[in-house]
Each structure stands twice: as C-alpha cells, then as structure tokens.
Design a protein around this motif. Structure first.
Motif, short mmCIF file in Angstrom:
data_model
loop_
_atom_site.label_atom_id
_atom_site.label_comp_id
_atom_site.label_asym_id
_atom_site.label_seq_id
_atom_site.Cartn_x
_atom_site.Cartn_y
_atom_site.Cartn_z
N GLU A 6 42.52 51.83 -30.59
CA GLU A 6 41.48 52.41 -29.75
C GLU A 6 40.07 52.08 -30.26
O GLU A 6 39.15 51.88 -29.48
CB GLU A 6 41.65 53.95 -29.67
CG GLU A 6 40.64 54.64 -28.77
CD GLU A 6 40.84 56.13 -28.73
OE1 GLU A 6 40.99 56.69 -27.62
OE2 GLU A 6 40.86 56.76 -29.81
N THR B 180 45.27 54.49 -24.05
CA THR B 180 45.78 55.84 -23.81
C THR B 180 46.60 56.27 -25.02
O THR B 180 47.51 55.54 -25.44
CB THR B 180 46.66 55.88 -22.55
OG1 THR B 180 45.91 55.41 -21.43
CG2 THR B 180 47.14 57.30 -22.28
N LEU C 37 49.87 50.76 -22.90
CA LEU C 37 48.82 51.76 -23.10
C LEU C 37 47.55 51.23 -23.76
O LEU C 37 46.51 51.89 -23.74
CB LEU C 37 49.37 52.92 -23.95
CG LEU C 37 50.56 53.67 -23.35
CD1 LEU C 37 51.03 54.76 -24.30
CD2 LEU C 37 50.20 54.27 -22.00
N GLU D 141 54.89 62.29 -23.72
CA GLU D 141 55.12 60.86 -23.87
C GLU D 141 56.00 60.55 -25.08
O GLU D 141 56.86 59.67 -25.03
CB GLU D 141 53.79 60.11 -23.99
CG GLU D 141 52.92 60.13 -22.75
CD GLU D 141 52.09 61.39 -22.62
OE1 GLU D 141 51.40 61.54 -21.61
OE2 GLU D 141 52.13 62.23 -23.55
#
Length: 296
Positions: A79, A15, A104, A21
């Motif tokens: 990612e 994420t 995350l 955030e």
C-alpha cells in the motif's frame, strides 16, 4: 511529485484484508490455522498500518516479509509502495498470495519464495527492511538468521509474542535478559513499540504480542569468527546463568583458574554473572581467549 502524493495514489489501488476476507480466503484454501506453524492471521487493517508506519517503510524500498500467511501485512507494505519479497513455508499460502495481491493490489511489486525461512540464505533483491508477524515458536532463530545472512537489512519491525519481544529488547540486569538479548545486540539496537491486542488475530491466541523495532549498527562489532566465538560464550554463560562467569565459562575457556585469568584480562570481573554483561563484554572475553590460545 512528492512521496506523500505517490503514497496516496497507491492507497487508492490497494484494499487491505478484514475479518471476513481472511476467513473466506482460509475457507477457499481449506486452511485451519495450526499452532504447529504458529498461524494466527492478522484481521485488523489499522494494526497492519501501525506496523508499516512503525517500521518506517517508504515508497520504493525493498522489504522482506517472513511468514506472510494470507497477505494482511503484505498488502499493507504494498500500500505504501514498497517492493516485497515474501518467504512462506506453507505451499497453499505461497501459491495463493500472488493471486490475492493481483486482485487487491494490482501492479504491485511482489516476489513469493516458498521455503522454510531458516533455509533462506539468498534473496532475489537486497532487502533494506524486515517486517513480519513472526510465528511464536521460531521467532528468535528466524530473526537472528536473517540478521546474520542479510547485512543489507538496516532496520525493521517484527510482531512477536510479548515474552519473546521483551526478552529480545531487554537490557543487562533485567529479569528477562538472556542469550537472545545479547545476540540481538550484536547486530544493533532493539526496543519495544507497545502491545498488540489479541483480538486483531484469527484465531485469537492465548498469549500477548508486542512490536519490536530494530536498527542495525553502522559497522559490525567483529568478523564472523569473532561472532561465532562470542555466541559460543553467550550460550555457555546463560546455560548456567546463576553461576559466576569463571564457573559458567570454564567449559569453553578451560579450568576455573584459566577462565578467571581470561575474563579478568578482558576487563570483566570473574565473579560477574552473564545477565550483567553486554555483548561488548562477551566479545572482549572472546578476543582475549583467542589471543590466549595462540600464546599457549
């Protein structure tokens, strides 16, 4: 299983950080972004993915990131399945980053080094790429430092102040061509990859930013002694950039007559100015100067 499949599976488990955030993390840590440390945090996931894509980062590659901050770009690198070594000077940020990544981007490969990037001369793994949102006040010294000390870095992308980025990627003869341009050219080829909106940062900076990509030369231009000699000439030349070379380099090469002799022997016109020369020209002068010293 192809690379595309691996990446899509990783993306499902990572994420990225958005504006809310980022602000929540900063509040949690009691962090008020400071100009002194050049802290402008990236709050836009699309920009993060653009940087990672422009850098050509692939699954399994080792990437060094300088100044990860709250982790926006770090998560973007993780990612796509990269192994990240992040160098962070701020102790609070360095301590928080592994916690953010664990939450995350679980099962990702991250190593955090809490240190001033200018003092880092060893890393736990040999990085293949350098990807970073560099603080405006130290971007050029940090970039050249890492290119010097980590020859395994073959390519990368940095986000820097537009003025700095355009200077790094400038070509001889342009108005912004200077010492950083020539020193960067020692290591490889550099080009800009477009501007970045101020609005993707928090707080919003009062300067524009650009992406600058680079590819390292397959073979070094010269050895370390030649690099140091060449950089000394570059510094001398651009300290008095409006003067002819025979004048601006005489502090390093001797009097004007000696400087003219050496410059001419290197195949460069003594009447030239520093902003007209490539790194090859400065290296040629350095080599002739070294030979001249040994002869005399």
């Amino acid at each position: 299983m192809g690379i595309g499949r691996v990446m899509s599976e990783r993306e499902a488990h990572v994420t990225l950080l958005g504006p809310t955030e980022i602000r929540d993390l900063a509040e949690l840590l009691g962090i008020v972004p400071t100009k002194k440390l050049g802290q402008n945090f990236v709050i836009d996931p699309n920009t993060v993915r653009r940087i990672v894509r422009t850098a050509g980062v692939r699954t399994g590659e080792s990437v060094v990131e300088i100044g990860p901050g709250l982790g926006s770009l770090t998560l973007g690198l993780l990612e796509v399945g990269a192994s990240v070594v992040a160098v962070e000077i701020d102790g609070r940020l360095a301590a928080q980053l592994p916690k953010t990544v664990q939450r995350l981007a679980p099962d990702s490969s991250l190593t955090v080094i809490h240190r001033d990037a200018m003092h880092v001369i060893e890393l736990p793994s040999a990085p293949m790429r350098l990807v970073a949102n560099l603080p405006y006040n130290v971007s050029v010294p940090v970039l050249l430092h890492f290119m010097e000390h980590f020859p395994t870095i073959v390519a990368g992308v940095v986000m820097v102040q537009a003025e700095v980025g355009n200077r790094i990627a400038a070509i001889p003869g342009s108005k912004v061509y200077g010492a950083p341009s020539v020193k960067a050219e020692w290591y490889g080829s550099w080009r800009t990859h477009g501007q970045v909106s101020r609005q993707i940062f928090w707080p919003v900076p009062n300067v524009d930013s650009v992406l600058v990509g680079f590819e390292r030369r397959e073979r070094p231009l010269g050895d370390e002694a030649e690099r140091l000699a060449t950089f000394t000439l570059i510094d001398a030349g651009f300290q008095q950039r409006r003067k002819m070379l025979r004048q601006s380099l005489q502090s390093v090469l001797g009097d004007t007559a000696t400087a003219s002799e050496i410059i001419e022997a290197a195949g460069v016109r003594p009447e030239s100015r520093s902003e007209q020369l490539t790194v090859h020209d400065f290296l040629a002068i350095a080599r002739i100067a070294d030979r001249h010293t040994k002869i005399h």
